[in-house]
Write a protein that holds these residues in place. Structure first.
Motif, short mmCIF file in Angstrom:
data_model
loop_
_atom_site.label_atom_id
_atom_site.label_comp_id
_atom_site.label_asym_id
_atom_site.label_seq_id
_atom_site.Cartn_x
_atom_site.Cartn_y
_atom_site.Cartn_z
N GLY A 73 -17.16 46.69 97.00
CA GLY A 73 -15.89 47.42 96.99
C GLY A 73 -15.13 47.25 95.70
N ALA A 74 -15.10 46.01 95.17
CA ALA A 74 -14.40 45.76 93.91
C ALA A 74 -15.08 46.50 92.76
N PHE A 75 -16.42 46.49 92.75
CA PHE A 75 -17.15 47.19 91.69
C PHE A 75 -16.88 48.69 91.74
N LEU A 76 -16.96 49.27 92.95
CA LEU A 76 -16.74 50.71 93.08
C LEU A 76 -15.31 51.08 92.72
N GLY A 77 -14.35 50.21 93.05
CA GLY A 77 -12.96 50.49 92.70
C GLY A 77 -12.78 50.56 91.19
N PHE A 120 -15.23 51.12 89.01
CA PHE A 120 -16.03 52.26 88.55
C PHE A 120 -15.22 53.55 88.67
N LEU A 121 -14.56 53.75 89.81
CA LEU A 121 -13.75 54.94 90.01
C LEU A 121 -12.55 54.97 89.07
N ALA A 122 -11.99 53.79 88.78
CA ALA A 122 -10.86 53.75 87.84
C ALA A 122 -11.28 54.27 86.47
N VAL A 154 -6.93 44.94 79.09
CA VAL A 154 -7.50 45.64 80.23
C VAL A 154 -6.43 45.92 81.28
N ASP A 155 -5.51 44.97 81.52
CA ASP A 155 -4.42 45.20 82.47
C ASP A 155 -3.58 46.39 82.05
N ALA A 156 -3.27 46.48 80.76
CA ALA A 156 -2.46 47.59 80.27
C ALA A 156 -3.16 48.92 80.52
N LEU A 157 -4.47 48.96 80.28
CA LEU A 157 -5.22 50.20 80.50
C LEU A 157 -5.24 50.59 81.97
N LEU A 158 -5.48 49.62 82.84
CA LEU A 158 -5.56 49.93 84.27
C LEU A 158 -4.21 50.37 84.81
N TYR A 159 -3.09 49.81 84.30
CA TYR A 159 -1.77 50.29 84.69
C TYR A 159 -1.63 51.76 84.33
N ALA A 160 -2.08 52.11 83.12
CA ALA A 160 -1.94 53.50 82.65
C ALA A 160 -2.81 54.45 83.46
N TYR A 161 -4.07 54.03 83.75
CA TYR A 161 -4.96 54.89 84.51
C TYR A 161 -4.38 55.21 85.89
N GLY A 162 -3.70 54.22 86.47
CA GLY A 162 -3.13 54.41 87.80
C GLY A 162 -2.07 55.47 87.86
N VAL A 163 -1.49 55.83 86.73
CA VAL A 163 -0.47 56.87 86.68
C VAL A 163 -1.10 58.26 86.65
N TRP A 164 -2.21 58.40 85.93
CA TRP A 164 -2.77 59.72 85.63
C TRP A 164 -3.64 60.28 86.76
N ALA A 165 -4.66 59.53 87.13
CA ALA A 165 -5.65 60.07 88.06
C ALA A 165 -5.08 60.51 89.41
N PRO A 166 -4.17 59.76 90.06
CA PRO A 166 -3.70 60.17 91.39
C PRO A 166 -2.76 61.37 91.39
N THR A 167 -2.34 61.84 90.23
CA THR A 167 -1.39 62.95 90.19
C THR A 167 -1.99 64.24 89.64
N VAL A 168 -2.72 64.16 88.55
CA VAL A 168 -3.07 65.37 87.80
C VAL A 168 -4.51 65.82 87.99
N ILE A 169 -5.45 64.90 88.16
CA ILE A 169 -6.87 65.23 88.03
C ILE A 169 -7.33 66.34 88.98
N LEU A 178 -5.19 53.39 92.64
CA LEU A 178 -5.78 54.60 92.05
C LEU A 178 -6.65 55.32 93.08
N VAL A 179 -7.49 54.58 93.79
CA VAL A 179 -8.38 55.20 94.78
C VAL A 179 -7.57 55.81 95.91
N ALA A 180 -6.57 55.06 96.41
CA ALA A 180 -5.72 55.57 97.49
C ALA A 180 -4.97 56.82 97.04
N GLY A 181 -4.47 56.80 95.81
CA GLY A 181 -3.72 57.94 95.30
C GLY A 181 -4.58 59.18 95.09
N VAL A 182 -5.77 59.01 94.52
CA VAL A 182 -6.66 60.15 94.29
C VAL A 182 -7.11 60.75 95.62
#
Length: 475
Positions: free
Chosen positions: A224-228, A230-232, A377-392, A436-440
């Motif tokens: 589950g952690a790996f897939l999370g 990977f999806l991020a 890496v933390d900074a990148l994951l924070y940023a990814y969490g904003v984009w994917a669940p809203t726009v993709i 991110l997964v929950a939001g997408v």
């Protein structure tokens, strides 16, 4: 470092500044500043895009995470390469249907109305600011670890150069400096790996010395952690503003497709190289901090005379990404927020100078962000969490399937963003599922359900722009 190393590093910085100053003469319109006049052919697009996304996360972050967790992190990172190839094949060519587009917000407004442009613009700003902050942090880490300067002055010095050439030359300067930086990273990062392998006794000795978990697909993580993760990486940077801008900068669909696909293929190689540097460092220097893996290998193994060039390569990796996101922030604010909602009558000349001023302001904000996050890496994951669940999801539905349902687009953006925020910051990611997964997932469900409830009604603005002859031929 030797005097020759300092001279090489000084020449590199001087070249960046010269490029920025000389390209100011080429920036006469907003098209020049935002998309380099739509004249970026595929070899330049390939090099520029590769340099843009192979930043601090792909170099320092990847090396450090693999040093700590093993190749599992690299396998998760490969998701980015997969999505880049897929976007290059199926999405990037279709972006050339949108004549005059500079931002993702341009596309979203065509399909879902003005409100979607505003929401996309705000989300884009949040994403770009987060990624820019991560690159600023990476610049500080490199300068601190290699030149011995404290982190905050290091960040200020590195970002000052980025702001200087980005604000002067806009997309033209960013693309030209990207090509210089692509050459540096494409040559000297692999050279660093070869030298490290030689020091460690060769690949066979390294593989025998590292823990078995460091060489497995999932390492010590759960599936589950790996897939999370990977999806991020699969969704977090899909069609983010700087990469969409690069596609808009090409003259036609063929150049957009070829350049992006090649960049995606190249990223597999680059991720493997930087990850392997982390594996070798695990053998040679097991006690160092993960974020210092790459600078440490450079400073301890590269011979005098080459150190300055390799440090320039490390900075090139990061500064190319930083300049791309800095340029995007300025363009997004003016094109998606300021002009349509604050001052519709703004002149083209004023827009260019406003974008330049914003580049300076945002550079200052990025420095503040960089000193407040725990790691790259933390900074990148924070940023990814904003984009994917809203726009993709709405964006892909628009570009691939010509969706024009305003209610579905807005509902998906609002629901996905809300669930991501609540899941992450209120519920603290229950069941090990990332925000991110929950939001997408929510974004997709909201889009589909709203489309069904509204009977697939289209917005009244009319059809999307007619594709050019080149796009029609390609598709």
């Amino acid at each position: 470092m030797s005097l020759l190393d300092w001279a090489m590093l000084a020449v590199y910085f001087a070249l960046l500044i010269i490029i920025g100053v000389q390209t100011i003469r080429r920036v006469k319109t907003t098209d020049d500043f935002a998309v380099a006049g739509n004249r970026i052919i595929w070899p330049v697009f390939f090099g520029s895009l590769a340099a843009a996304f192979l930043g601090g996360g792909a170099s320092l972050g990847n090396s450090g995470a693999v040093f700590r967790d093993g190749y599992a992190y690299m396998f998760a990172f490969f998701a980015f390469s997969v999505q880049t190839v897929l976007v290059g094949l199926f999405v990037a060519p279709r972006l050339k249907r949108y004549m005059g587009a500079h931002t993702v917000g341009d596309v979203m407004e065509h399909h879902y109305g003005r409100a979607s442009r505003l929401l996309t613009g705000l989300v884009s700003l949040g994403l770009c600011a987060g990624v820019l902050g991560a690159q600023a942090l990476a610049i500080g880490t490199i300068v601190d670890a290699t030149l011995g300067l404290p982190p905050v002055p290091s960040i200020v010095i590195g970002m000052a150069v980025v702001v200087l050439y980005s604000s002067f030359g806009g997309a033209w300067a960013v693309v030209q400096t990207d090509m210089l930086q692509f050459v540096f990273l494409g040559v000297f990062i692999p050279v660093t790996l070869l030298l490290a392998l030689g020091k460690a006794g060769g690949p066979g000795h390294v593989l025998a010395a590292v823990p078995d978990a460091h060489l497995s697909l999932t390492g010590g993580w759960t599936i589950g952690a790996f897939l999370g993760l990977f999806l991020a990486f699969l969704l977090g940077e899909t069609l983010v503003p700087p990469y969409a801008q690069r596609a808009f900068s090409t003259p036609d669909a063929r150049n957009a497709r070829r350049g992006m696909v090649l960049a995606g293929i190249f990223s597999f190689f680059f991720f493997f190289v930087t990850a392997s540097i982390g594996i070798v460092a695990r053998v040679l220097y097991p006690g160092i901090s993960p974020d210092l893996v790459l600078p440490t290998v450079v400073m301890r193994l590269i011979p005098a005379g080459l150190v300055g060039l390799v440090i320039a390569a490390l900075l090139a990796v990061v500064m190319s990404t930083a300049s791309s996101y800095l340029n995007s922030i300025a363009v997004i604010f003016v094109k998606d927020i300021y002009q349509p909602f604050i001052n519709p009558e703004v002149s083209a000349a004023r827009r260019v100078w406003l974008e330049r001023a914003l580049s300076v302001l945002v550079g200052v904000v990025a420095i503040a962000f960089a000193v407040s996050v725990p790691s790259i890496v933390d900074a990148l994951l924070y940023a990814y969490g904003v984009w994917a669940p809203t726009v993709i999801i709405p964006l892909l539905a628009a570009v691939l399937f010509k969706s024009r349902n305003k209610a579905a687009g807005l509902a998906a953006m609002a629901a996905g963003g809300t669930v991501m925020a609540v899941w992450t910051w209120v519920l603290d990611e229950p069941y090990g599922v990332t925000g991110l997964v929950a939001g997408v997932t929510t974004n997709l469900l909201a889009f589909v359900v709203t489309s069904l409830l509204t009977g697939g009604r289209r917005t009244p603005e009319g059809e999307p722009p007619v594709p050019s002859a080149a796009v029609t031929a390609e598709n």
